[in-house]
Write an enzyme that holds these catalytic residues in place. Structure first.
Site, PDB file in Angstrom:
ATOM      1  N   PRO A  51       0.790  -1.231   0.000  1.00  0.00           N
ATOM      2  CA  PRO A  51       0.000   0.000   0.000  1.00  0.00           C
ATOM      3  C   PRO A  51       0.824   1.283   0.000  1.00  0.00           C
ATOM      4  CG  PRO A  51      -0.218  -1.188   2.083  1.00  0.00           C
ATOM      5  CD  PRO A  51       0.465  -2.105   1.131  1.00  0.00           C
ATOM      6  N   ASN A  52       0.362   2.184  -0.828  1.00  0.00           N
ATOM      7  CA  ASN A  52       0.881   3.550  -0.948  1.00  0.00           C
ATOM      8  C   ASN A  52       2.218   3.663  -1.664  1.00  0.00           C
ATOM      9  OD1 ASN A  52      -1.325   4.871   0.413  1.00  0.00           O
ATOM     10  ND2 ASN A  52      -0.569   3.911   2.282  1.00  0.00           N
ATOM     11  N   ARG A  78       5.290  12.249  -2.688  1.00  0.00           N
ATOM     12  CA  ARG A  78       5.209  12.856  -1.350  1.00  0.00           C
ATOM     13  C   ARG A  78       6.307  12.270  -0.479  1.00  0.00           C
ATOM     14  NH1 ARG A  78       0.249  11.502   1.479  1.00  0.00           N
ATOM     15  NH2 ARG A  78       1.446  12.442   3.141  1.00  0.00           N
ATOM     16  N   TYR A 104      11.374   8.791   1.529  1.00  0.00           N
ATOM     17  CA  TYR A 104      11.375   7.771   0.476  1.00  0.00           C
ATOM     18  C   TYR A 104      12.098   8.199  -0.803  1.00  0.00           C
ATOM     19  CZ  TYR A 104       7.821   5.819   3.563  1.00  0.00           C
ATOM     20  OH  TYR A 104       7.158   5.311   4.665  1.00  0.00           O
ATOM     21  N   ASN A 161       8.042  -5.686  -0.590  1.00  0.00           N
ATOM     22  CA  ASN A 161       7.919  -4.577   0.353  1.00  0.00           C
ATOM     23  C   ASN A 161       6.430  -4.478   0.685  1.00  0.00           C
ATOM     24  OD1 ASN A 161       7.722  -2.251   1.815  1.00  0.00           O
ATOM     25  ND2 ASN A 161       8.965  -1.001   0.433  1.00  0.00           N
ATOM     26  N   ALA A 192       2.868  -0.874   4.920  1.00  0.00           N
ATOM     27  CA  ALA A 192       2.364  -0.899   6.298  1.00  0.00           C
ATOM     28  C   ALA A 192       1.795  -2.261   6.693  1.00  0.00           C
ATOM     29  CB  ALA A 192       1.306   0.187   6.472  1.00  0.00           C
ATOM     30  N   GLU A 242      12.410  -9.586   2.225  1.00  0.00           N
ATOM     31  CA  GLU A 242      11.645  -8.383   2.586  1.00  0.00           C
ATOM     32  C   GLU A 242      12.540  -7.151   2.484  1.00  0.00           C
ATOM     33  OE1 GLU A 242       9.032  -8.729   5.991  1.00  0.00           O
ATOM     34  OE2 GLU A 242       9.705  -6.782   6.742  1.00  0.00           O
ATOM     35  N   HIS A 245      12.652  -2.805   2.831  1.00  0.00           N
ATOM     36  CA  HIS A 245      12.058  -1.512   3.187  1.00  0.00           C
ATOM     37  C   HIS A 245      12.989  -0.403   2.716  1.00  0.00           C
ATOM     38  CE1 HIS A 245       8.917  -3.428   5.380  1.00  0.00           C
ATOM     39  NE2 HIS A 245       9.825  -4.206   5.934  1.00  0.00           N
ATOM     40  N   ARG A 278      12.551   4.580  12.952  1.00  0.00           N
ATOM     41  CA  ARG A 278      11.293   5.324  12.846  1.00  0.00           C
ATOM     42  C   ARG A 278      10.402   5.027  14.058  1.00  0.00           C
ATOM     43  NH1 ARG A 278       8.947   4.849   6.978  1.00  0.00           N
ATOM     44  NH2 ARG A 278       7.744   6.590   7.817  1.00  0.00           N
TER      45      ARG A 278
END
Ligand code: CA2
Length: 145
Positions: A10-11, A18, A23, A75, A78, A99, A101, A108
């Site tokens: 997601p996203n 943004r 990122y 990835n 969330a 995996e 990120h 974070r």
């Protein structure tokens, strides 16, 4: 030729649009183009899939496993921190997953420190930006099956 899935959750379709401080400025299309080149050089073939929907990500992993893919770079966004269903899909399909990120999730917020999916993945790379995808792809492309 080895087939390798690239799964983005997601996203991640918003990359480059943004939050560049976290990122970066590059887009998901930029990432795809970069990985396509690297896969070709490694003698592998990639299929890229992004979805904002948990079930679609699960279905895609199962489809890759059934199609005999050598593995996947994932990835989960969330869903990393929330999805028992995605974890079960990784474990249940037996697909070899690394995996990735973009950000270092351990630098974070605390809720990002826990990955439900990491224990059923072969490895985790967090905080290398797009280079993490490249390293994961190179690993799966070069790994013995
Ligand atoms: O660092 C990563 O790659 C993450 O998987 C990214 C997820 C986040 O929930 C994880 O904790 C860590 C979020 C992806 C959202 O990406 C955006 C990119 C640009 C603009 C908005 C969101």
């Amino acid at each position: 030729m080895k087939q390798i899935g690239i799964l983005n959750g997601p996203n991640l379709n918003r990359l480059g649009k943004r939050e560049p401080d976290i990122y970066g400025h590059a887009t998901l299309d930029d990432l795809t183009a970069q990985l396509e080149k690297e896969a070709t050089a490694a003698g592998a073939q990639i299929e890229c899939f992004q979805s904002n929907h948990e079930g679609e990500l699960i279905d895609q992993l199962a489809a890759w496993a059934d199609a005999g893919f050598a593995g996947a770079v994932i990835n989960p966004g969330a869903f990393t921190h929330t999805s028992v269903a995605l974890r079960d899909a990784i474990a249940g399909t037996g697909l070899r997953c690394v995996e990735v990120h973009i950000s270092n999730i351990y630098r974070r917020e605390e809720f990002r420190h826990k990955s439900l999916t990491a224990p059923v993945c072969e490895a985790v790379i967090s905080g290398l930006g797009f280079a993490g995808y490249s390293a994961a792809l190179a690993f799966i492309a070069g790994a013995e099956s």
